[in-house]
Design a protein around this motif. Structure first.
Motif, PDB file in Angstrom:
ATOM      1  N   ALA A   1       0.835  -1.207   0.000  1.00 24.81           N
ATOM      2  CA  ALA A   1       0.000   0.000   0.000  1.00 24.81           C
ATOM      3  C   ALA A   1       0.868   1.254   0.000  1.00 24.81           C
ATOM      4  CB  ALA A   1      -0.918  -0.003   1.220  1.00 24.81           C
ATOM      5  N   TYR A   2       1.962   1.228   0.748  1.00 25.01           N
ATOM      6  CA  TYR A   2       2.840   2.394   0.813  1.00 25.01           C
ATOM      7  C   TYR A   2       3.544   2.627  -0.521  1.00 25.01           C
ATOM      8  CZ  TYR A   2       2.109   1.630   5.844  1.00 25.01           C
ATOM      9  OH  TYR A   2       1.533   1.435   7.088  1.00 25.01           O
ATOM     10  N   ALA A   3       3.886   1.534  -1.191  1.00 27.87           N
ATOM     11  CA  ALA A   3       4.453   1.669  -2.536  1.00 27.87           C
ATOM     12  C   ALA A   3       3.445   2.337  -3.463  1.00 27.87           C
ATOM     13  CB  ALA A   3       4.859   0.294  -3.071  1.00 27.87           C
ATOM     14  N   GLY A   4       2.200   1.932  -3.352  1.00 20.50           N
ATOM     15  CA  GLY A   4       1.158   2.533  -4.172  1.00 20.50           C
ATOM     16  C   GLY A   4       0.918   3.995  -3.864  1.00 20.50           C
ATOM     17  N   ALA A   5       1.226   4.405  -2.629  1.00 22.61           N
ATOM     18  CA  ALA A   5       1.045   5.810  -2.216  1.00 22.61           C
ATOM     19  C   ALA A   5       2.218   6.693  -2.616  1.00 22.61           C
ATOM     20  CB  ALA A   5       0.836   5.879  -0.707  1.00 22.61           C
ATOM     21  N   GLY A   6       3.255   6.081  -3.210  1.00 24.62           N
ATOM     22  CA  GLY A   6       4.351   6.895  -3.737  1.00 24.62           C
ATOM     23  C   GLY A   6       5.683   6.770  -3.035  1.00 24.62           C
ATOM     24  N   ALA A   7       5.787   5.902  -2.022  1.00 25.66           N
ATOM     25  CA  ALA A   7       7.064   5.743  -1.320  1.00 25.66           C
ATOM     26  C   ALA A   7       8.164   5.335  -2.301  1.00 25.66           C
ATOM     27  CB  ALA A   7       6.935   4.698  -0.215  1.00 25.66           C
ATOM     28  N   ASP A   8       9.382   5.737  -2.003  1.00 28.43           N
ATOM     29  CA  ASP A   8      10.535   5.406  -2.848  1.00 28.43           C
ATOM     30  C   ASP A   8      11.250   4.148  -2.382  1.00 28.43           C
ATOM     31  OD1 ASP A   8      10.588   7.778  -4.678  1.00 28.43           O
ATOM     32  OD2 ASP A   8      10.763   8.829  -2.768  1.00 28.43           O
TER      33      ASP A   8
ATOM     34  N   ARG B   1       9.562  -4.983  -5.502  1.00 32.37           N
ATOM     35  CA  ARG B   1       8.746  -3.879  -6.028  1.00 32.37           C
ATOM     36  C   ARG B   1       9.410  -2.526  -5.803  1.00 32.37           C
ATOM     37  NH1 ARG B   1       2.377  -2.501  -4.566  1.00 32.37           N
ATOM     38  NH2 ARG B   1       2.209  -0.726  -5.998  1.00 32.37           N
ATOM     39  N   LEU B   2      10.003  -2.320  -4.632  1.00 30.15           N
ATOM     40  CA  LEU B   2      10.775  -1.127  -4.295  1.00 30.15           C
ATOM     41  C   LEU B   2      12.031  -1.565  -3.555  1.00 30.15           C
ATOM     42  CD1 LEU B   2       8.159   1.424  -2.819  1.00 30.15           C
ATOM     43  CD2 LEU B   2       9.275   1.552  -5.058  1.00 30.15           C
ATOM     44  N   PRO B   3      13.046  -0.701  -3.489  1.00 28.24           N
ATOM     45  CA  PRO B   3      14.207  -1.027  -2.652  1.00 28.24           C
ATOM     46  C   PRO B   3      13.786  -1.253  -1.208  1.00 28.24           C
ATOM     47  CG  PRO B   3      14.660   0.870  -4.061  1.00 28.24           C
ATOM     48  CD  PRO B   3      13.192   0.591  -4.188  1.00 28.24           C
ATOM     49  N   VAL B   4      14.471  -2.177  -0.538  1.00 28.37           N
ATOM     50  CA  VAL B   4      14.187  -2.505   0.858  1.00 28.37           C
ATOM     51  C   VAL B   4      15.357  -2.074   1.732  1.00 28.37           C
ATOM     52  CG1 VAL B   4      13.795  -4.371   2.516  1.00 28.37           C
ATOM     53  CG2 VAL B   4      12.627  -4.403   0.304  1.00 28.37           C
TER      54      VAL B   4
END
Length: 284
Positions: A174-181, A205-208
């Motif tokens: 959800a946070y990725a969908g909200a724009g987190a990098d 999906r995003l860097p961890v």
């Protein structure tokens, strides 16, 4: 004397593990840079502890920002600012981004906790805001930035609060969908078991980002192989300082002089070098 600083975003690249050291002063940040760390974490725990205060939103955003900005002024590597839960509501989060960007900070971390927050390792397990509420805060923060380089790390405390890995994954998506990098996944277990379970299901999906405070045996190469992009050694400088100062001050009082310490202590010339004193003297 000051060199241009690359953005934190430019460091986070596929196949590379970015290593970050926690600090609370410009001097600590300079020593981390000297050791070879890629970036410096302006740790809210360290900044609070340096004032002998708990990491519980006692200090204000202005005080945390001053610490981060002072570090960034002295460094040639980027500072990542630990911004707790964003210092309040969405209006506070918007103001936070404006102020940190203006101070030259290119990356911040914001966590999905209620305000005021409590340090993760003292958390009683009932501190999370809803996924929807935190997504609104992330969207507000991303909308507030003026530079495409500005990097927002969304930190989920789901595992800290005793929730399962599935909840951490749900929140992270959800946070990725909200724009987190990037996503910071945090655990206070004594092994990396939960974090590995998260990584296995995350699918890149995003860097961890990880903070292996309670599982110190996780070696950097093994982190990278598991899919970690950034590792933060968040409070080791503070803890080393406490140990060293206790030893030094106790020795002086016990022995009545500093003879036994001199070989352990940095010479004054090292202090001058860290201050870049010759360059300042040349100005006159």
């Amino acid at each position: 004397m000051r060199t241009p600083v690359s953005s934190f975003r430019s460091l986070v690249q596929p196949g590379r593990l970015v290593r970050v050291a926690g600090a609370h002063t410009a001097l600590g940040g300079r020593l981390a840079q000297e050791a070879g760390f890629d970036a410096v974490w302006s740790s809210s725990l360290e900044v609070s502890a340096s004032r002998v205060l708990p990491d519980a939103s006692v200090l204000t955003m202005t005080e945390y920002l001053e610490a981060a900005a002072n570090m960034q002024k002295a460094l040639g590597v980027p500072v990542v600012a630990d911004c707790d839960s964003g210092y309040g509501n969405n209006a506070n989060a918007q103001h936070m981004v404006h102020e940190y960007e203006a101070a030259g900070i290119t990356a911040i971390s914001v966590e999905d906790k209620k305000f005021p927050k409590m340090n993760s390792f003292a958390d009683r397990g009932d501190s999370l805001v809803s996924t929807e509420e935190f997504c609104r805060k992330l969207t507000t923060a991303k909308d507030a930035q003026t530079s495409s380089d500005f990097f927002v790390i969304a930190r989920t405390e789901a595992l800290i609060n005793g929730l399962p890995v599935t909840e951490a994954l749900s929140r992270a998506h959800a946070y990725a969908g909200a724009g987190a990098d990037a996503i910071l996944i945090h655990s206070k277990e004594s092994t990396n078991r939960q974090v590995l379970a998260f990584l296995e299901k995350w699918e890149g999906r995003l860097p961890v980002v990880v903070v292996p405070t309670t599982y110190p045996d996780w070696q950097a190469d093994h982190m990278a192989a598991a899919g970690v992009s950034v590792v933060i050694y968040a409070n080791h400088g503070l803890r080393a300082t406490i140990t060293s100062l206790r030893h030094t001050y106790s020795s002086i009082l016990t022995n009545g002089d500093t003879t036994r310490l001199e070989e352990e202590l940095a010479p004054v010339r090292d202090v001058f070098a860290l201050q870049e004193l010759p360059a300042w003297q040349a100005l006159d």
